[in-house]
Design a protein around this motif. Structure first.
Motif, PDB file in Angstrom:
ATOM      1  N   GLN A 165      43.199  60.719  -6.861  1.00 29.90           N
ATOM      2  CA  GLN A 165      42.959  60.159  -8.183  1.00 29.90           C
ATOM      3  C   GLN A 165      42.750  61.291  -9.176  1.00 29.90           C
ATOM      4  O   GLN A 165      41.949  62.201  -8.944  1.00 29.90           O
ATOM      5  CB  GLN A 165      41.738  59.241  -8.163  1.00 29.90           C
ATOM      6  CG  GLN A 165      41.455  58.582  -9.506  1.00 29.90           C
ATOM      7  CD  GLN A 165      40.327  57.575  -9.435  1.00 29.90           C
ATOM      8  OE1 GLN A 165      40.163  56.890  -8.427  1.00 29.90           O
ATOM      9  NE2 GLN A 165      39.547  57.476 -10.509  1.00 29.90           N
ATOM     10  N   LYS A 194      43.103  62.267 -13.748  1.00 30.42           N
ATOM     11  CA  LYS A 194      42.936  61.662 -15.066  1.00 30.42           C
ATOM     12  C   LYS A 194      44.237  61.096 -15.618  1.00 30.42           C
ATOM     13  O   LYS A 194      44.229  60.126 -16.366  1.00 30.42           O
ATOM     14  CB  LYS A 194      42.350  62.690 -16.042  1.00 30.42           C
ATOM     15  CG  LYS A 194      40.903  63.052 -15.729  1.00 30.42           C
ATOM     16  CD  LYS A 194      40.325  63.904 -16.827  1.00 30.42           C
ATOM     17  CE  LYS A 194      38.851  64.210 -16.548  1.00 30.42           C
ATOM     18  NZ  LYS A 194      38.021  62.990 -16.556  1.00 30.42           N
ATOM     19  N   TYR A 219      40.514  51.311 -13.377  1.00 25.79           N
ATOM     20  CA  TYR A 219      39.586  50.900 -14.429  1.00 25.79           C
ATOM     21  C   TYR A 219      38.175  50.732 -13.856  1.00 25.79           C
ATOM     22  O   TYR A 219      38.008  50.383 -12.681  1.00 25.79           O
ATOM     23  CB  TYR A 219      40.027  49.569 -15.055  1.00 25.79           C
ATOM     24  CG  TYR A 219      41.336  49.646 -15.808  1.00 25.79           C
ATOM     25  CD1 TYR A 219      41.360  49.976 -17.158  1.00 25.79           C
ATOM     26  CD2 TYR A 219      42.545  49.371 -15.167  1.00 25.79           C
ATOM     27  CE1 TYR A 219      42.563  50.038 -17.854  1.00 25.79           C
ATOM     28  CE2 TYR A 219      43.753  49.434 -15.848  1.00 25.79           C
ATOM     29  CZ  TYR A 219      43.750  49.770 -17.198  1.00 25.79           C
ATOM     30  OH  TYR A 219      44.932  49.836 -17.880  1.00 25.79           O
ATOM     31  N   GLU A 220      37.186  50.966 -14.703  1.00 23.91           N
ATOM     32  CA  GLU A 220      35.794  50.735 -14.338  1.00 23.91           C
ATOM     33  C   GLU A 220      35.130  49.901 -15.421  1.00 23.91           C
ATOM     34  O   GLU A 220      35.391  50.088 -16.611  1.00 23.91           O
ATOM     35  CB  GLU A 220      35.039  52.061 -14.191  1.00 23.91           C
ATOM     36  CG  GLU A 220      35.393  52.839 -12.936  1.00 23.91           C
ATOM     37  CD  GLU A 220      34.553  54.092 -12.788  1.00 23.91           C
ATOM     38  OE1 GLU A 220      33.690  54.346 -13.688  1.00 23.91           O
ATOM     39  OE2 GLU A 220      34.746  54.814 -11.803  1.00 23.91           O
ATOM     40  N   ARG A 258      32.357  48.935 -18.003  1.00 23.22           N
ATOM     41  CA  ARG A 258      31.332  49.637 -18.780  1.00 23.22           C
ATOM     42  C   ARG A 258      30.628  48.647 -19.708  1.00 23.22           C
ATOM     43  O   ARG A 258      31.245  47.714 -20.231  1.00 23.22           O
ATOM     44  CB  ARG A 258      31.966  50.749 -19.627  1.00 23.22           C
ATOM     45  CG  ARG A 258      32.660  51.832 -18.808  1.00 23.22           C
ATOM     46  CD  ARG A 258      31.683  52.818 -18.217  1.00 23.22           C
ATOM     47  NE  ARG A 258      32.373  53.806 -17.378  1.00 23.22           N
ATOM     48  CZ  ARG A 258      32.948  54.906 -17.848  1.00 23.22           C
ATOM     49  NH1 ARG A 258      32.945  55.148 -19.140  1.00 23.22           N
ATOM     50  NH2 ARG A 258      33.528  55.757 -17.019  1.00 23.22           N
ATOM     51  N   GLN A 313      36.606  46.931 -19.687  1.00 22.76           N
ATOM     52  CA  GLN A 313      37.285  47.717 -18.660  1.00 22.76           C
ATOM     53  C   GLN A 313      37.785  49.013 -19.288  1.00 22.76           C
ATOM     54  O   GLN A 313      38.583  48.999 -20.223  1.00 22.76           O
ATOM     55  CB  GLN A 313      38.453  46.921 -18.062  1.00 22.76           C
ATOM     56  CG  GLN A 313      38.036  45.664 -17.308  1.00 22.76           C
ATOM     57  CD  GLN A 313      37.252  45.977 -16.055  1.00 22.76           C
ATOM     58  OE1 GLN A 313      37.520  46.950 -15.347  1.00 22.76           O
ATOM     59  NE2 GLN A 313      36.255  45.147 -15.778  1.00 22.76           N
ATOM     60  N   VAL A 314      37.318  50.104 -18.736  1.00 20.74           N
ATOM     61  CA  VAL A 314      37.665  51.421 -19.280  1.00 20.74           C
ATOM     62  C   VAL A 314      38.576  52.153 -18.304  1.00 20.74           C
ATOM     63  O   VAL A 314      38.292  52.214 -17.099  1.00 20.74           O
ATOM     64  CB  VAL A 314      36.395  52.259 -19.542  1.00 20.74           C
ATOM     65  CG1 VAL A 314      36.774  53.637 -20.067  1.00 20.74           C
ATOM     66  CG2 VAL A 314      35.482  51.539 -20.511  1.00 20.74           C
ATOM     67  N   LEU A 315      39.674  52.684 -18.789  1.00 17.96           N
ATOM     68  CA  LEU A 315      40.588  53.453 -17.957  1.00 17.96           C
ATOM     69  C   LEU A 315      39.949  54.797 -17.618  1.00 17.96           C
ATOM     70  O   LEU A 315      39.593  55.582 -18.501  1.00 17.96           O
ATOM     71  CB  LEU A 315      41.904  53.672 -18.706  1.00 17.96           C
ATOM     72  CG  LEU A 315      42.968  54.510 -17.977  1.00 17.96           C
ATOM     73  CD1 LEU A 315      43.458  53.797 -16.733  1.00 17.96           C
ATOM     74  CD2 LEU A 315      44.133  54.807 -18.927  1.00 17.96           C
ATOM     75  N   VAL A 316      39.804  55.067 -16.318  1.00 19.22           N
ATOM     76  CA  VAL A 316      39.154  56.317 -15.898  1.00 19.22           C
ATOM     77  C   VAL A 316      40.125  57.271 -15.214  1.00 19.22           C
ATOM     78  O   VAL A 316      39.775  58.413 -14.902  1.00 19.22           O
ATOM     79  CB  VAL A 316      37.958  56.015 -14.960  1.00 19.22           C
ATOM     80  CG1 VAL A 316      36.880  55.243 -15.691  1.00 19.22           C
ATOM     81  CG2 VAL A 316      38.420  55.257 -13.718  1.00 19.22           C
ATOM     82  N   GLY A 317      41.329  56.822 -14.934  1.00 20.45           N
ATOM     83  CA  GLY A 317      42.289  57.715 -14.294  1.00 20.45           C
ATOM     84  C   GLY A 317      43.423  56.964 -13.640  1.00 20.45           C
ATOM     85  O   GLY A 317      43.601  55.753 -13.845  1.00 20.45           O
TER      86      GLY A 317
END
Length: 265
Positions: free
Chosen positions: A75, A77, A118-119, A121, A140-144
């Protein structure tokens, strides 16, 4: 003169009638004989019965092939970074197993995928104390991006050491070992199947003869034959540690069945 001619004609006519009558009687007798024979054959055919029998044969064979399912999952960015890092590690894995004698044709890719990660937040601090948080408090935040490459290595059990190949793959960067399966090669399976089908057909005949003898009848023919193929199921070994030796199973059972419909009289 006329009277003598008439008497002669009457005599001839009478002889013709007698001959014709005898011919009809002969034809009737012949027809009766033929009809009786046909009826006899029909009765004989009506006595036939069908007997369905399944013949079986089985043989235990030691597997000669194994497949190892390994993969690399990373994984990063960005999708590009994930793809490059995955490619570097997978190439290292392939080179490491090739150094042990694994050939190019023994390696195949099962799947390759890159997908976003996604995570959840929290949107506001006031929502942190609420559990479970309501939908308006989360996003949902894109983290990589995650890149996954999975491949199968097919090996000859009697030639190459399975444990050593797993060790080499893991040490080179493989971080997923999905398992090991053992199976019989198609060449060996075809040869064994031919022998088992012969034995299964003979087994069916032995069973049919046994039933016929018990009924004071005999097998006089075959109506139909149906091959009921059965193939061995691969035996799977669970994920193993790199230092744990992989021991193949002693034997696998291979079977064949033939359904035969016999005629009995």
């Amino acid at each position: 003169m006329a009277n003598r001619m008439n008497k002669k004609m009457i005599g001839i006519t009478g002889a013709g009638i007698v001959a014709f009558t005898l011919l009809l009687a002969f034809v009737a007798v012949q027809y009766t004989t033929i009809d009786a024979k046909a009826e006899e054959q029909g009765n004989k055919g009506g006595e036939r019965i069908e007997l369905s029998v399944v013949g079986n044969a089985m043989q235990n064979i030691k597997p000669d092939k194994a497949s190892i399912n390994v993969g690399v999952e990373v994984q990063e960015k960005t999708a590009g970074e994930a793809a490059r890092r995955n490619a570097e590690l997978m190439n290292s894995v392939i080179e490491a197993v090739k150094a042990l004698g694994i050939k190019e044709e023994q390696i195949s890719t099962n799947y390759y995928i890159i997908h976003p990660v996604y995570e959840p937040r929290s949107k506001a601090e006031a929502c942190i104390t609420i559990y479970p948080p309501p939908p308006e408090c989360q996003e949902q935040v894109l983290v990589g991006y995650k890149a996954v490459n999975n491949m199968t290595i097919t090996m000859d059990v009697n030639v190459q050491n399975i444990g050593s190949v797993i060790d080499a793959a893991v040490n080179a960067g493989a971080n997923q070992v999905y398992g090991v399966s053992f199976f019989i090669s198609q060449e060996r399976l075809d040869a064994v199947k031919a022998s088992l089908l012969d034995k299964a057909a003979k087994d069916a005949r032995v069973k049919a003869d046994s039933v016929a003898n018990a009924l004071n009848m005999k097998v006089v023919g075959v109506k139909s034959v149906n091959i009921m193929d059965g193939y061995p199921v691969p035996i799977y070994a669970m994920e193993a540690r790199a230092t744990t030796p992989i021991i193949p199973p002693s034997e696998q059972s291979v079977s064949a069945s033939v359904q035969v419909v016999f005629w009995l009289e």
